[in-house]
Design a protein around this motif. Structure first.
Motif, PDB file in Angstrom:
ATOM      1  N   PRO A  11       0.808  -1.226   0.000  1.00 12.57           N
ATOM      2  CA  PRO A  11       0.000   0.000   0.000  1.00 12.57           C
ATOM      3  C   PRO A  11       0.841   1.276   0.000  1.00 12.57           C
ATOM      4  O   PRO A  11       0.483   2.252  -0.666  1.00 12.57           O
ATOM      5  CB  PRO A  11      -0.817  -0.100   1.293  1.00 12.57           C
ATOM      6  CG  PRO A  11      -0.466  -1.377   1.950  1.00 12.57           C
ATOM      7  CD  PRO A  11       0.466  -2.151   1.091  1.00 12.57           C
ATOM      8  N   THR A  12       1.988   1.273   0.690  1.00 11.97           N
ATOM      9  CA  THR A  12       2.809   2.495   0.746  1.00 11.97           C
ATOM     10  C   THR A  12       3.375   2.821  -0.628  1.00 11.97           C
ATOM     11  O   THR A  12       3.244   3.951  -1.127  1.00 11.97           O
ATOM     12  CB  THR A  12       3.969   2.315   1.748  1.00 11.97           C
ATOM     13  OG1 THR A  12       3.437   1.917   3.011  1.00 11.97           O
ATOM     14  CG2 THR A  12       4.768   3.593   1.904  1.00 11.97           C
ATOM     15  N   ASP A  31       8.170  -4.958  -7.763  1.00 11.85           N
ATOM     16  CA  ASP A  31       7.874  -5.796  -6.591  1.00 11.85           C
ATOM     17  C   ASP A  31       8.423  -7.192  -6.832  1.00 11.85           C
ATOM     18  O   ASP A  31       8.369  -7.701  -7.955  1.00 11.85           O
ATOM     19  CB  ASP A  31       6.367  -5.862  -6.321  1.00 11.85           C
ATOM     20  CG  ASP A  31       6.094  -6.366  -4.911  1.00 11.85           C
ATOM     21  OD1 ASP A  31       5.785  -5.538  -4.038  1.00 11.85           O
ATOM     22  OD2 ASP A  31       6.220  -7.596  -4.673  1.00 11.85           O
ATOM     23  N   LYS A  32       8.905  -7.800  -5.766  1.00 12.57           N
ATOM     24  CA  LYS A  32       9.549  -9.111  -5.946  1.00 12.57           C
ATOM     25  C   LYS A  32       8.534 -10.226  -6.190  1.00 12.57           C
ATOM     26  O   LYS A  32       8.884 -11.277  -6.712  1.00 12.57           O
ATOM     27  CB  LYS A  32      10.435  -9.445  -4.739  1.00 12.57           C
ATOM     28  CG  LYS A  32       9.710  -9.703  -3.448  1.00 12.57           C
ATOM     29  CD  LYS A  32      10.702 -10.057  -2.340  1.00 12.57           C
ATOM     30  CE  LYS A  32       9.999 -10.309  -1.035  1.00 12.57           C
ATOM     31  NZ  LYS A  32      10.909 -10.562   0.071  1.00 12.57           N
ATOM     32  N   HIS A  33       7.268  -9.991  -5.806  1.00  9.88           N
ATOM     33  CA  HIS A  33       6.263 -11.045  -6.001  1.00  9.88           C
ATOM     34  C   HIS A  33       5.571 -10.920  -7.351  1.00  9.88           C
ATOM     35  O   HIS A  33       5.461  -9.837  -7.908  1.00  9.88           O
ATOM     36  CB  HIS A  33       5.223 -10.994  -4.877  1.00  9.88           C
ATOM     37  CG  HIS A  33       5.781 -11.481  -3.578  1.00  9.88           C
ATOM     38  ND1 HIS A  33       6.222 -12.753  -3.374  1.00  9.88           N
ATOM     39  CD2 HIS A  33       5.980 -10.834  -2.403  1.00  9.88           C
ATOM     40  CE1 HIS A  33       6.676 -12.890  -2.143  1.00  9.88           C
ATOM     41  NE2 HIS A  33       6.553 -11.734  -1.530  1.00  9.88           N
ATOM     42  N   SER A  42      -3.932  -5.973   7.042  1.00 12.19           N
ATOM     43  CA  SER A  42      -4.669  -4.831   7.564  1.00 12.19           C
ATOM     44  C   SER A  42      -6.143  -4.874   7.176  1.00 12.19           C
ATOM     45  O   SER A  42      -6.516  -5.344   6.109  1.00 12.19           O
ATOM     46  CB  SER A  42      -4.033  -3.560   7.014  1.00 12.19           C
ATOM     47  OG  SER A  42      -4.952  -2.520   7.049  1.00 12.19           O
ATOM     48  N   ALA A  43      -6.951  -4.339   8.061  1.00 13.37           N
ATOM     49  CA  ALA A  43      -8.362  -4.175   7.716  1.00 13.37           C
ATOM     50  C   ALA A  43      -8.772  -2.706   7.775  1.00 13.37           C
ATOM     51  O   ALA A  43      -9.607  -2.266   7.003  1.00 13.37           O
ATOM     52  CB  ALA A  43      -9.226  -5.002   8.663  1.00 13.37           C
ATOM     53  N   GLN A 102      -6.824  -5.420   3.134  1.00 14.47           N
ATOM     54  CA  GLN A 102      -5.641  -4.781   2.536  1.00 14.47           C
ATOM     55  C   GLN A 102      -5.447  -5.172   1.073  1.00 14.47           C
ATOM     56  O   GLN A 102      -5.072  -4.337   0.246  1.00 14.47           O
ATOM     57  CB  GLN A 102      -4.404  -5.158   3.352  1.00 14.47           C
ATOM     58  CG  GLN A 102      -3.107  -4.625   2.765  1.00 14.47           C
ATOM     59  CD  GLN A 102      -1.952  -4.694   3.743  1.00 14.47           C
ATOM     60  OE1 GLN A 102      -2.148  -4.723   4.953  1.00 14.47           O
ATOM     61  NE2 GLN A 102      -0.747  -4.712   3.225  1.00 14.47           N
ATOM     62  N   CYS A 126      14.798  -5.987  -5.775  1.00 14.92           N
ATOM     63  CA  CYS A 126      15.978  -5.124  -5.633  1.00 14.92           C
ATOM     64  C   CYS A 126      17.006  -5.848  -4.762  1.00 14.92           C
ATOM     65  O   CYS A 126      16.692  -6.278  -3.648  1.00 14.92           O
ATOM     66  CB  CYS A 126      15.551  -3.802  -4.982  1.00 14.92           C
ATOM     67  SG  CYS A 126      16.936  -2.728  -4.612  1.00 14.92           S
ATOM     68  N   ASP A 277       6.248   0.201   6.332  1.00 19.45           N
ATOM     69  CA  ASP A 277       6.796  -0.784   7.280  1.00 19.45           C
ATOM     70  C   ASP A 277       8.315  -0.892   7.180  1.00 19.45           C
ATOM     71  O   ASP A 277       8.965  -1.359   8.119  1.00 19.45           O
ATOM     72  CB  ASP A 277       6.182  -2.166   7.026  1.00 19.45           C
ATOM     73  CG  ASP A 277       4.833  -2.336   7.726  1.00 19.45           C
ATOM     74  OD1 ASP A 277       4.233  -1.313   8.100  1.00 19.45           O
ATOM     75  OD2 ASP A 277       4.379  -3.494   7.886  1.00 19.45           O
ATOM     76  N   GLY A 287      -5.386  -0.825  14.288  1.00 17.64           N
ATOM     77  CA  GLY A 287      -5.147  -0.742  12.851  1.00 17.64           C
ATOM     78  C   GLY A 287      -4.455   0.532  12.394  1.00 17.64           C
ATOM     79  O   GLY A 287      -5.043   1.343  11.687  1.00 17.64           O
ATOM     80  N   GLY A 289      -0.915   0.666  11.062  1.00 17.06           N
ATOM     81  CA  GLY A 289       0.306   0.550  10.253  1.00 17.06           C
ATOM     82  C   GLY A 289       0.163   0.971   8.800  1.00 17.06           C
ATOM     83  O   GLY A 289       0.928   1.796   8.300  1.00 17.06           O
ATOM     84  N   LEU A 290      -0.810   0.423   8.118  1.00 15.36           N
ATOM     85  CA  LEU A 290      -0.990   0.760   6.702  1.00 15.36           C
ATOM     86  C   LEU A 290      -1.277   2.263   6.570  1.00 15.36           C
ATOM     87  O   LEU A 290      -0.789   2.938   5.664  1.00 15.36           O
ATOM     88  CB  LEU A 290      -2.150  -0.066   6.151  1.00 15.36           C
ATOM     89  CG  LEU A 290      -2.628   0.176   4.739  1.00 15.36           C
ATOM     90  CD1 LEU A 290      -3.188  -1.119   4.174  1.00 15.36           C
ATOM     91  CD2 LEU A 290      -3.693   1.247   4.665  1.00 15.36           C
ATOM     92  N   ASN A 291      -2.061   2.761   7.508  1.00 19.00           N
ATOM     93  CA  ASN A 291      -2.430   4.186   7.502  1.00 19.00           C
ATOM     94  C   ASN A 291      -1.194   5.072   7.631  1.00 19.00           C
ATOM     95  O   ASN A 291      -1.064   6.095   6.961  1.00 19.00           O
ATOM     96  CB  ASN A 291      -3.406   4.465   8.650  1.00 19.00           C
ATOM     97  CG  ASN A 291      -4.724   3.721   8.481  1.00 19.00           C
ATOM     98  OD1 ASN A 291      -5.648   4.239   7.881  1.00 19.00           O
ATOM     99  ND2 ASN A 291      -4.808   2.498   8.987  1.00 19.00           N
TER     100      ASN A 291
END
Ligand SMILES: Cc1cc2nc3c(=O)[nH]c(=O)nc-3n(C[C@H](O)[C@H](O)[C@H](O)COP(=O)(O)OP(=O)(O)OC[C@H]3O[C@@H](n4cnc5c(N)ncnc54)[C@H](O)[C@@H]3O)c2cc1C
Length: 509
Positions: A11-12, A31-33, A42-43, A102, A126, A277, A287, A289-291
């Motif tokens: 999300p960031t 992104d590695k995935h 997160s919700a 999330q 990376c 993160d 809740g 962290g994502l915020n």
């Protein structure tokens, strides 16, 4: 060479990419995935994040999908102790939190980016960073081969185990928590209201319930019985900690996780930054962290855009000065709460319950808690580059998103939406302030006034006629508002024009 290379499409990173693109910055995101992982994480999207998502063009989409939550209740010893009522948030369009998984937030951000022609480059990890005078050279592993990507700046949004942070050699303060946690989504017969999020604790552990969109759908985080494998049976047993009689009907994605409270000691080395993160991590209590990560993105984006377009590079230094203390206070708050909720011995639990009873009795304390959890009161007072004070508002504060009735358009409006979101705005509250005013080209000017006669004659300045005097608390001063809706300055229009020129490196006039 792109302007900014973003490592990590959580999300960031996604919010940062979208914002930078909208600010006219060439951006690349890897992104590695291979795809969004769809992990249960997160919700909660809080009011401040909803405001950011509105600026990114996504608020309506998440509102359509999410579950509104208006109350957060802390229960101990099978009793409600503190009830936070988010409906008391008076200066935002979002007086609630929105439970929204999330992975759905990530998908919506990705779709919005794709609409602007920006694709996440996947399966690209990376693995190396080299800085030189004009930029950054990243080594990226793609399908067993490595390639080099060049950018003027690189932002590590690569999560809690950040490779970028490790490559920069940036230390973290803090420590892991000893307790194991389990998280899952479930269908539950749960008798408490659907608009209420609860965290319950007894001497054995913690049980948190987030209502999700869908009938009887919830996300649950709990501390498992020691020595017992996470299972639906153990989750059901742990629900007894809440004192609420519910029945777990079906469970998905049950997975254990561990937690830590940690923060990078610095958010920048040269042309490389950390956000989300990668820079900070804490418990999922309420809740946050994502915020916090999206808040980092919104702060860093306009700075990078301004410097990319020619502003003084020192503008980038204030990213750490502003965002590090904000995350430190969230980490401290979530740490204290987690420790208090996980107390095992009786005397300290009794003391905690007594303190909670006192807080519950104070409406002021509960309102303050709602503001704090919503992240609406995150501010940058005292940071370099923000100044001024008037009517209870100071440089660095978030501009209140007041609702007003505009007598000119004859429609209700919101202050944030009245200001452009892609540049600084000089917000004036008296038509006389417009006389002889010169501002840099990159700075917008807006006037809000209750005076209908003068509002109609204010020349060349988009004006709102505040017939209900809803913005009365702002009257009498002029404000320089940044693209992230924080107040850069309060003072005379000419001083603010000079400050706007500094942020854009343009001459006034
Ligand atoms: C169990 C749990 C519950 C939570 N509940 C909440 C909640 O209710 N509310 C809330 O606000 N927060 C919550 N959080 C926190 C939230 O999930 C995180 O704060 C959020 O995911 C951080 O987003 P991010 O983009 O910074 O990092 P991440 O989501 O971790 O994304 C990092 C991305 O970087 C990629 N990446 C990693 N290394 C590399 C590399 N070397 N190269 C390229 N890509 C790389 C990863 O694949 C990933 O896609 C919870 C967290 C957990 C674990």
């Amino acid at each position: 060479m792109s302007d900014v290379l973003i490592v990590g499409a959580g999300p960031t990173g996604l919010a940062l990419a979208l914002r930078l693109h909208d600010l006219g910055v060439g951006v690349r995101i890897i992104d590695k995935h291979e795809s969004v992982l769809g992990l249960t994480k997160s919700a909660a999207l809080h009011a401040r994040t909803m405001e950011h998502l509105r600026d990114l063009g996504l608020a309506d989409a998440v509102l359509d999908e999410g579950q509104r939550v208006e109350h957060l209740t802390l229960r101990t010893g099978h009793r409600d102790r503190i009830s936070v009522d988010f409906r008391t948030l008076h200066d935002t369009a979002y007086p609630f939190l929105l439970d929204h998984p999330q992975d759905r937030t990530e998908h919506l951000l990705i779709e919005e980016l794709a609409r602007r022609g920006v694709a996440v480059e996947r399966a690209a990890a990376c693995v190396g960073i080299e800085q030189h005078g004009d930029g950054v050279r990243a080594t990226v592993a793609v399908g067993g081969r490595t390639r080099t990507l060049e950018a003027r700046w690189l932002v590590g949004c690569d999560g809690v185990r950040s490779t970028v942070r490790r490559l920069l050699g940036i230390e973290r303060t803090g420590a892991p928590y000893p307790d194991d946690w389990v998280l899952f989504d479930a269908d539950i017969d749960w008798p408490l209201p659907r608009n209420e999020l609860t965290f319950s604790a007894d001497g054995e552990g913690l049980f948190g319930v987030f209502p999700l969109p869908g009938e009887r759908r919830y996300r649950v985080a709990y501390t498992p019985t020691p020595g017992v494998e996470p299972s639906m049976e153990d989750a059901q047993r742990s629900m007894a900690r809440s004192g609420v009689e519910g029945t777990i009907l079906a469970v998905d994605n049950l997975r254990p996780f561990t937690l830590a409270h940690m923060q990078a000691v610095r958010y920048r080395r040269g042309r490389v930054f950390l956000a989300g993160d990668a820079a900070h991590v804490h418990t999922p209590f309420a809740g946050q962290g994502l915020n916090l990560g999206i808040g980092d993105a919104m702060n860093l984006a306009w700075r990078l855009a301004a410097v990319a377009h020619g502003a003084d590079a020192r503008l980038l230094d204030a990213y750490q000065a502003e965002r590090h203390p904000v995350a430190a206070s969230v980490i401290a708050m979530t740490h204290r709460t987690a420790q208090a909720m996980l107390l095992r011995d009786d005397p300290r639990r009794h003391l905690r319950d007594a303190v909670m009873t006192v807080l519950q009795a104070s409406e002021r304390a509960r309102r303050a808690l709602a503001r704090r959890l919503s992240q609406l009161d995150h501010h940058y007072r005292g940071a370099p580059g923000v100044a001024g004070r008037a009517h209870g508002l100071a440089g660095g504060d978030r501009l209140p998103d007041l609702e007003f009735f505009d007598g000119l358009s004859q429609r209700a409006g919101r202050l944030h939406e009245f200001l452009p979101y892609d540049r600084h705005t000089m917000l004036l509250t008296d038509p006389a302030q417009t006389v002889g005013l010169t501002v840099p080209d990159s700075c917008a000017v807006r006037l809000i006034t209750p005076d209908w006669a003068r509002a109609r004659t204010a020349q060349n300045v988009p004006t709102a006629l505040d017939r209900g005097r809803s913005a009365a608390r702002l009257y009498g001063s002029a404000y320089l508002v940044r693209p992230d809706r924080h107040v850069a300055g309060i003072g005379s229009p000419s001083d603010l024009a000079a400050a706007a020129a500094l942020d854009s490196h343009e001459e006034v006039g």
